[in-house]
Scaffold this motif. Structure first.
Motif, PDB file in Angstrom:
ATOM      1  N   ASP A 257      56.482  68.173  51.777  1.00  0.00           N
ATOM      2  CA  ASP A 257      57.408  67.491  50.878  1.00  0.00           C
ATOM      3  C   ASP A 257      56.931  66.066  50.645  1.00  0.00           C
ATOM      4  OD1 ASP A 257      59.029  69.646  50.571  1.00  0.00           O
ATOM      5  OD2 ASP A 257      60.573  69.001  51.980  1.00  0.00           O
ATOM      6  N   ILE A 258      56.685  65.732  49.366  1.00  0.00           N
ATOM      7  CA  ILE A 258      56.222  64.401  48.990  1.00  0.00           C
ATOM      8  C   ILE A 258      57.213  63.808  48.002  1.00  0.00           C
ATOM      9  CG2 ILE A 258      54.333  63.060  47.972  1.00  0.00           C
ATOM     10  CD1 ILE A 258      53.614  64.352  50.609  1.00  0.00           C
ATOM     11  N   LEU A 259      57.511  62.514  48.168  1.00  0.00           N
ATOM     12  CA  LEU A 259      58.482  61.844  47.317  1.00  0.00           C
ATOM     13  C   LEU A 259      57.889  61.597  45.930  1.00  0.00           C
ATOM     14  CD1 LEU A 259      61.373  60.700  47.742  1.00  0.00           C
ATOM     15  CD2 LEU A 259      60.299  58.470  48.160  1.00  0.00           C
ATOM     16  N   ASP A 260      58.641  61.976  44.900  1.00  0.00           N
ATOM     17  CA  ASP A 260      58.251  61.659  43.522  1.00  0.00           C
ATOM     18  C   ASP A 260      58.705  60.230  43.233  1.00  0.00           C
ATOM     19  OD1 ASP A 260      57.354  62.787  40.754  1.00  0.00           O
ATOM     20  OD2 ASP A 260      59.262  61.743  40.368  1.00  0.00           O
ATOM     21  N   LEU A 261      57.751  59.294  43.124  1.00  0.00           N
ATOM     22  CA  LEU A 261      58.085  57.876  43.062  1.00  0.00           C
ATOM     23  C   LEU A 261      58.858  57.513  41.802  1.00  0.00           C
ATOM     24  CD1 LEU A 261      54.813  56.263  44.507  1.00  0.00           C
ATOM     25  CD2 LEU A 261      56.941  56.842  45.680  1.00  0.00           C
ATOM     26  N   ASP A 262      58.560  58.165  40.671  1.00  0.00           N
ATOM     27  CA  ASP A 262      59.297  57.862  39.442  1.00  0.00           C
ATOM     28  C   ASP A 262      60.768  58.233  39.599  1.00  0.00           C
ATOM     29  OD1 ASP A 262      57.024  56.897  38.224  1.00  0.00           O
ATOM     30  OD2 ASP A 262      56.476  58.846  37.347  1.00  0.00           O
ATOM     31  N   SER A 263      61.028  59.411  40.142  1.00  0.00           N
ATOM     32  CA  SER A 263      62.412  59.831  40.356  1.00  0.00           C
ATOM     33  C   SER A 263      63.103  58.930  41.374  1.00  0.00           C
ATOM     34  CB  SER A 263      62.455  61.285  40.839  1.00  0.00           C
ATOM     35  OG  SER A 263      61.884  62.160  39.894  1.00  0.00           O
ATOM     36  N   TYR A 264      62.360  58.532  42.389  1.00  0.00           N
ATOM     37  CA  TYR A 264      62.939  57.651  43.406  1.00  0.00           C
ATOM     38  C   TYR A 264      63.336  56.304  42.804  1.00  0.00           C
ATOM     39  CZ  TYR A 264      63.238  54.584  47.460  1.00  0.00           C
ATOM     40  OH  TYR A 264      63.661  53.665  48.381  1.00  0.00           O
ATOM     41  N   GLU A 265      62.455  55.712  41.976  1.00  0.00           N
ATOM     42  CA  GLU A 265      62.755  54.401  41.401  1.00  0.00           C
ATOM     43  C   GLU A 265      63.928  54.468  40.436  1.00  0.00           C
ATOM     44  OE1 GLU A 265      59.068  53.135  39.779  1.00  0.00           O
ATOM     45  OE2 GLU A 265      58.135  52.773  41.739  1.00  0.00           O
ATOM     46  N   ARG A 266      64.086  55.592  39.753  1.00  0.00           N
ATOM     47  CA  ARG A 266      65.260  55.724  38.875  1.00  0.00           C
ATOM     48  C   ARG A 266      66.541  55.875  39.688  1.00  0.00           C
ATOM     49  NH1 ARG A 266      61.655  59.046  35.830  1.00  0.00           N
ATOM     50  NH2 ARG A 266      62.503  60.917  36.869  1.00  0.00           N
ATOM     51  N   MET A 267      66.447  56.547  40.808  1.00  0.00           N
ATOM     52  CA  MET A 267      67.638  56.769  41.627  1.00  0.00           C
ATOM     53  C   MET A 267      67.989  55.551  42.468  1.00  0.00           C
ATOM     54  SD  MET A 267      68.382  59.950  44.243  1.00  0.00           S
ATOM     55  CE  MET A 267      68.167  61.153  42.919  1.00  0.00           C
ATOM     56  N   PHE A 268      66.944  54.835  42.946  1.00  0.00           N
ATOM     57  CA  PHE A 268      67.160  53.659  43.798  1.00  0.00           C
ATOM     58  C   PHE A 268      66.393  52.476  43.232  1.00  0.00           C
ATOM     59  CE2 PHE A 268      67.140  57.463  46.532  1.00  0.00           C
ATOM     60  CZ  PHE A 268      68.449  57.437  46.982  1.00  0.00           C
ATOM     61  N   PRO A 269      66.848  51.884  42.124  1.00  0.00           N
ATOM     62  CA  PRO A 269      66.115  50.736  41.542  1.00  0.00           C
ATOM     63  C   PRO A 269      66.156  49.548  42.494  1.00  0.00           C
ATOM     64  CG  PRO A 269      68.248  51.023  40.484  1.00  0.00           C
ATOM     65  CD  PRO A 269      68.060  52.213  41.363  1.00  0.00           C
ATOM     66  N   ARG A 270      65.018  48.889  42.635  1.00  0.00           N
ATOM     67  CA  ARG A 270      64.945  47.695  43.484  1.00  0.00           C
ATOM     68  C   ARG A 270      63.882  46.773  42.928  1.00  0.00           C
ATOM     69  NH1 ARG A 270      63.729  51.446  47.582  1.00  0.00           N
ATOM     70  NH2 ARG A 270      65.366  50.503  48.858  1.00  0.00           N
ATOM     71  N   ALA A 271      63.773  45.591  43.550  1.00  0.00           N
ATOM     72  CA  ALA A 271      62.809  44.587  43.093  1.00  0.00           C
ATOM     73  C   ALA A 271      61.387  45.052  43.375  1.00  0.00           C
ATOM     74  CB  ALA A 271      63.094  43.259  43.785  1.00  0.00           C
ATOM     75  N   ASN A 272      60.435  44.172  43.103  1.00  0.00           N
ATOM     76  CA  ASN A 272      59.024  44.510  43.271  1.00  0.00           C
ATOM     77  C   ASN A 272      58.694  44.736  44.742  1.00  0.00           C
ATOM     78  OD1 ASN A 272      58.558  44.264  40.514  1.00  0.00           O
ATOM     79  ND2 ASN A 272      58.121  42.058  40.687  1.00  0.00           N
TER      80      ASN A 272
END
Length: 669
Positions: free
Chosen positions: A210-225
């Motif tokens: 299981d590998i995290l899909d970073l695009d989906s993660y950033e949409r679900m948990f938006p955060r700073a740089n």
């Protein structure tokens, strides 16, 4: 009978066996154990007498020192010259080293906030007082030349080091409130990561993990740089689940106790320390407990740096029989400059199952800054996320929980060699001794900040890391210990390499302790469902050292394996087997770690992700082997170390590596 004849011959033992209805072997071992017990009793009595005499001498010494303070020189009328100038000089040297290191730390912090180096202060390199620079001459095939080393300048054991990487801090109520909010948000994110599948988590096309899909993660948990400002920053993410043989409450108790946490994961956690207890939980339980912790994680190799984290660890009971434990990095100016790793909300969900089992789902989500290039041998393993991934944590947890379950079993397994370990207490004592041996070995091979060493070139492109330290721990022999470790690659699957090291028939091909003699297993303790997870007591055949045995523990799971061994004399083994406390039996273990190299053996391509997942070791095309030796080079409190000792251990490792490669038909280069 024992009073009259403590050493019966074979004829007398046979007569006793007939009279008592016991096997001659049992009669023999009873007399051996009885002699050992009597010897121990006499030694205790002698120790008490010597201790009393020592106390008397110490009191006299104190009285004399107090009297000398009031002595007046008859010539000048002043105080006499002190006799302890040497010790004063040593004390000043240590204080000077500490002050230089503190100056360097303060300078780096000040430079960070000013934005430029402080030119008024000269550059000072940190002095790692847990090691000694061995670069005294030229290193080559002809040996090492150079003067001897003054062992009086070596520091003590790492447990007494004053400068630890974590610091005690004073937290305000506002700080604690902020930490509580960070932990609560991290727990919410972790639960969503644990309970959500696609599109947040995707199956890797190469190994089925299981590998995290970073695009989906950033949409679900938006955060700073990125928290780590560097183009070399990369993300490691993984998730895995499995069943462990321990109930949820016991797991939570071990997770929230730093000492138990290190004991549970000795191959992964190099060090853990609770800096501050923010909240102790509700109603005396762990639910709601919040800790600020320092943690150092490792791969057992001298060429892989450890990872440091300052984390908030928060535990919450989700429902009856269900717990969640989350770790999240705590960003503070006094911590962030020391860390090259950042932990996004990571942790596990623990759900009770019938019969004392638990289902554990584990998530690891890290942001890593590679300030130095990853060693080429470990690039695939580390960049794939397997080296510090959820599957390694879970595989280690499953294996260690099986070990603890075996430790708690009161009966003796049918696989244990009968008659040698006489009682359940003896079995538990032997398992505790072996556990301390493995922990000591993991410490010796680690690249922790507490164990810096000097690398000696001369053995392939990796080299041998050699470290010296004064050993003063109760579980190690007193004196100066030389530690050497290296890593090499073999084009053989890890399971085959593990079988080679564990097989008694092939041991004479690589073990220098046996001098080429065959070995025989005289005691065996199973400590897991896998036959490779066991503790053995070995005896070399056809050797004059009949009083010396080899204690060995081997362990294997899907993330890798260990074979750790140590010579132990017969009286010490008898003490452990009789169920007495083994804490003071001195151990200097050596051994091997075996890891997959990260290259998957694709075979005919017919394998599915389901049979790849969780079996990385069996699917890997090659193995990474780390070997470490520990040698007591001096038992004197003050001595000179001849550089030939360093040459000897360097050649010892080189010879061992070449013998292993030759036995496995691998090229020597």
């Amino acid at each position: 009978m024992f009073k009259d004849c403590p050493h019966p011959d074979e004829k007398q033992r046979l007569q006793l066996s007939r009279e008592l209805g016991l096997a001659p072997r049992q009669i023999k071992f009873w007399f051996q154990n009885r002699r050992t017990q009597m010897k121990a009793q006499h030694e205790r009595a002698d120790n008490c007498a010597l201790r009393a005499e020592n106390d008397k001498i110490r009191c006299e010494n104190i009285a004399i020192r107090e009297a000398l303070k009031n002595v007046i020189c008859p010539s000048c009328g002043g105080p006499p010259v002190t006799e302890d100038s040497y010790f004063d000089e040593q004390k000043l040297r240590m204080e000077n080293a500490q002050l230089k290191e503190e100056l360097d730390r303060v300078s780096s912090i000040a430079a960070k906030y000013i934005g430029r180096p402080i030119s008024q202060l000269p550059p000072v390199q940190p002095i790692h007082i847990s090691s000694l620079d061995l670069t005294m001459g030229t290193f080559g095939g002809q040996g090492i030349s150079g003067p001897s080393l003054d062992l009086d300048l070596l520091p003590g054991s790492s447990s007494t080091l004053p400068n630890l990487p974590y610091q005690q801090i004073v937290l305000s109520d506002m700080d604690k409130s902020l930490m509580t909010d960070i932990a609560a948000n991290a727990m919410e994110e972790l639960l969503r990561l644990l309970q959500t599948n696609e599109p947040l988590w995707m199956k890797s096309s190469t190994d089925g993990r299981d590998i995290l899909d970073l695009d989906s993660y950033e949409r679900m948990f938006p955060r700073a740089n990125s928290h780590l400002k560097n183009p070399n920053v990369r993300i490691e993410s993984s998730r895995d689940s499995g069943v462990v043989i321990m109930n949820g409450l016991a797991l939570v108790d071990m997770f929230m106790d730093c000492s138990k946490w290190v004991e549970l994961f000795p191959t992964i956690v190099s060090m853990a320390k609770t800096i501050e207890v923010i909240s102790s939980g509700m109603m005396g339980g762990h639910s709601g407990s919040l800790l600020l912790m320092y943690e150092e994680l490792q791969v057992l190799s001298p060429v892989v740096p450890t990872r440091e984290f300052y984390v908030l660890r928060y535990c919450q009971q989700i429902e009856q029989g269900s717990w969640a434990v989350v770790n999240v990095s705590y960003d503070s100016p006094q911590f962030s400059s020391q860390c090259q790793s950042h932990r996004f909300p990571s942790g596990c969900l623990i759900q009770d199952l019938p019969n004392g089992y638990s289902k554990v789902t584990w998530v690891e989500h890290l942001e890593i800054e590679d300030r130095t290039p990853i060693h080429r041998l470990y690039q695939d393993l580390i960049q794939s996320g397997m080296a510090f991934g959820a599957d390694r944590w879970l595989a280690t947890l499953q294996r260690m929980c099986e070990r603890f379950a075996c430790l708690m079993v009161s009966g003796t397994s049918t696989r244990d060699l009968g008659g040698v370990i006489p009682s359940p207490d003896g079995k538990r004592s032997m398992m505790k001794l072996a556990q301390r041996m493995v922990s000591s070995f993991c410490t010796s091979i680690s690249t922790s900040n507490r164990h810096r060493g000097t690398t000696i070139s001369g053995l392939n492109e990796v080299g041998v890391r050699v470290t010296l330290h004064k050993s003063m721990d109760p579980g190690q022999p007193n004196g100066v210990v030389l530690n050497a470790a290296t890593t090499f690659w073999l084009p053989i699957p890890p399971q085959n390499v593990f079988n080679f090291f564990k097989d008694e028939r092939t041991r004479p091909q690589w073990d220098v302790l046996t001098n080429g003699n065959a070995v025989q297993e005289v005691a065996h303790i199973a400590n897991g469902s896998n036959p490779g997870n066991c503790i053995s007591v070995l005896r070399a055949i056809n050797t004059s050292q009949n009083n010396m045995l080899i204690l060995q523990e081997s362990c294997i799971d899907s993330s890798g394996s260990l074979v750790v061994y140590c010579p132990v004399d017969l009286p010490a083994i008898n003490i452990a087997m009789s169920g007495e406390d083994p804490s003071y039996i001195p151990l200097l273990p050596s051994g091997f770690t075996i890891s997959p190299d990260g290259h998957l053996d694709q075979g005919d391509g017919a394998s599915t992700s389901s049979n790849v997942h969780g079996n990385m070791g069996s699917r890997s095309s090659g193995s990474l082997i780390s070997v470490a030796f520990q040698i007591l080079v001096s038992s004197l409190p003050s001595a000179k170390l001849n550089m030939e000792s360093v040459t000897t251990v360097n050649n010892l490792i080189g010879t061992t590596v070449q013998q292993i490669k030759a036995a496995l038909n691998c090229p020597s280069s």
